[in-house]
Design a protein around this motif. Structure first.
Motif, short mmCIF file in Angstrom:
data_model
loop_
_atom_site.label_atom_id
_atom_site.label_comp_id
_atom_site.label_asym_id
_atom_site.label_seq_id
_atom_site.Cartn_x
_atom_site.Cartn_y
_atom_site.Cartn_z
N ALA A 119 21.47 5.03 -3.72
CA ALA A 119 20.77 5.28 -2.04
C ALA A 119 20.63 6.38 -1.87
O ALA A 119 22.55 7.06 -1.44
CB ALA A 119 21.13 4.43 -1.05
N THR A 120 19.55 7.49 -1.69
CA THR A 120 19.81 8.60 -1.69
C THR A 120 18.74 9.26 -0.48
O THR A 120 18.02 8.35 -0.74
CB THR A 120 19.79 9.28 -3.25
OG1 THR A 120 18.57 9.20 -3.61
CG2 THR A 120 20.87 8.95 -3.86
N TYR A 121 18.99 10.19 -0.21
CA TYR A 121 17.43 10.82 0.48
C TYR A 121 16.63 11.75 -0.17
O TYR A 121 16.27 12.55 -0.82
CB TYR A 121 18.43 12.00 1.84
CG TYR A 121 19.09 11.01 2.83
CD1 TYR A 121 18.27 10.61 3.68
CD2 TYR A 121 20.43 11.56 2.58
CE1 TYR A 121 19.55 10.36 4.71
CE2 TYR A 121 20.87 10.95 3.31
CZ TYR A 121 21.05 9.98 4.61
OH TYR A 121 21.98 10.07 5.13
N SER A 122 15.77 11.36 -0.37
CA SER A 122 14.05 11.75 -0.89
C SER A 122 14.90 11.79 -2.64
O SER A 122 15.64 11.41 -3.23
CB SER A 122 13.85 12.65 0.11
OG SER A 122 14.61 13.83 0.20
N SER A 123 14.40 13.17 -3.23
CA SER A 123 14.54 13.63 -4.30
C SER A 123 15.81 14.44 -4.05
O SER A 123 16.03 15.18 -5.15
CB SER A 123 13.19 14.30 -5.01
OG SER A 123 13.09 15.56 -4.19
N GLN A 124 16.72 14.23 -3.27
CA GLN A 124 17.51 15.18 -3.81
C GLN A 124 18.76 15.19 -4.43
O GLN A 124 19.31 16.14 -5.39
CB GLN A 124 18.20 15.11 -2.14
CG GLN A 124 17.24 15.69 -1.39
CD GLN A 124 18.61 15.59 0.16
OE1 GLN A 124 19.16 15.02 0.10
NE2 GLN A 124 18.33 16.38 1.27
N LEU A 125 18.33 13.67 -5.26
CA LEU A 125 19.84 13.81 -6.43
C LEU A 125 19.53 14.42 -7.26
O LEU A 125 19.58 15.38 -8.55
CB LEU A 125 19.79 12.46 -6.66
CG LEU A 125 20.80 11.78 -7.83
CD1 LEU A 125 22.39 12.32 -7.74
CD2 LEU A 125 20.31 10.68 -7.86
N THR A 126 17.65 14.63 -8.17
CA THR A 126 17.27 14.95 -8.58
C THR A 126 17.09 16.77 -8.78
O THR A 126 17.91 17.46 -9.74
CB THR A 126 15.55 15.39 -8.84
OG1 THR A 126 15.18 13.65 -8.91
CG2 THR A 126 14.53 16.03 -10.28
N ASN A 127 17.64 17.14 -7.69
CA ASN A 127 17.87 18.59 -7.59
C ASN A 127 18.87 19.30 -7.42
O ASN A 127 19.63 20.40 -7.87
CB ASN A 127 17.42 18.75 -6.10
CG ASN A 127 16.32 19.13 -5.60
OD1 ASN A 127 15.70 20.22 -5.91
ND2 ASN A 127 16.05 18.89 -4.33
#
Ligand code: ADP
Length: 293
Positions: free
Chosen positions: A172-180
């Protein structure tokens, strides 16, 4: 029975106490007498008040900083655009009429303005990373990695990089932050490469109610004395001519990871590649589904 009260000293001053009352009973469970213990809790109260004060202060200073970064970067954009626009016009319309020295100065001005534009853009992106009461959403970290790799496709092809990965989990993450985060770390692995083509491995292991990710490269490595510094905003170890960049990538990764309650750090030695580690604790967001590939 336990309760808090206020007692008065002989000099009239008062102090907070915690009173615990315990009934002592005989063999047939009949109450014999009660014992009361009285504990001075002024220190404890002070400690809690101090903790509350510090938390409020920290929260305010973070919010202030965020707001400052946002307003400063937003407001700086306008005059900077005017400066950049004017020097570009100067270059376009007057290049023929000016001597080499003047044209060289114009080039410096154009270059400086576009560099400042990039710094301001980065600062704006960084200040927008605030969580804004958003809820974490279930994310397939394998999909986040794929998007990051797609965004880096030109660099990956040019450098003939090979990127491998462990099976990656749903988290579970906030929006596309893991991609960043993946994009910044893998982008760095490509940028700070040595003579051989980059080999990057993305790992994920389960550890104490958290996912522990790692991004390992075979690049130039980092001297341990800089392990802390590189995560600071605009901190870089190289000049722009050696390696391009503004020095905000790792600061963003740190911010994102810390917003998820995790930690980020690096293991490396000069010439021996680097491994960046970060954790994403489940918090209240344990995802039960199995890992995907
Ligand atoms: P930038 O890439 O724009 O310089 P970063 O914040 O991403 O900014 O990185 C900060 C510094 O940390 C870099 O300038 C570089 O010196 C060092 N660094 C980051 N990633 C790596 C890596 N994979 N290998 C070697 N050095 C790295």
């Amino acid at each position: 029975m336990q309760f808090e009260s206020t007692l008065q000293r002989a000099d009239g001053s008062t102090f907070p106490v915690q009173i615990d009352v315990v009934a002592v009973r005989d063999a047939s469970d009949q109450p014999l007498f009660r014992v009361a213990t009285v504990q001075d809790i002024s220190e404890r109260r002070k400690h809690i008040a101090e903790l509350g004060r510090r938390t409020t202060e920290l929260f305010r200073s973070n919010t202030d900083l965020e707001q400052f970064a946002y307003v400063a970067s937003h407001d700086l954009q306008e005059p900077l655009r005017a400066v950049a626009g004017c020097v570009q016009l100067l270059r376009k319309r007057y290049a023929e009429k000016l001597d080499d020295r003047a044209n060289e100065y114009i080039e410096f001005a154009v270059d400086g303005a576009s560099r400042m534009q990039r710094l301001i853009d980065d600062l704006l992106t960084y200040s927008r990373l605030g969580r804004k009461n958003e809820k974490r959403q279930v994310t397939d970290s394998a999909a986040s990695l794929s998007t990051a790799l797609a965004n880096l496709s030109v660099g990956l092809q040019e450098s003939q990089a090979i990127v491998t990965n462990d099976p990656l989990p749903m988290i579970a993450t906030y929006s596309s932050q893991l991609t960043n985060v993946f994009q910044n770390l893998i982008g760095n692995a490509l940028k700070f490469r040595n003579a051989s083509s980059p080999r990057v491995h993305v790992g994920a292991i389960r550890h104490e109610a958290a996912w522990h990710f790692s991004v390992r490269d075979n690049g130039i490595g980092i001297d341990p004395q800089y392990f802390e510094r590189i995560f600071g905003i605009f901190q870089r170890l190289h000049t722009r001519t050696e390696y391009p960049g503004t020095g905000i990538g790792l600061a963003m990764c740190k911010r994102v990871v810390e917003q998820h309650g995790g930690r980020i750090w690096v293991e490396s030695a000069v010439g021996a590649g680097s491994t960046f580690h970060f954790t994403i604790p489940d918090g209240d967001y344990a995802v039960s589904s199995e890992s995907s590939v």
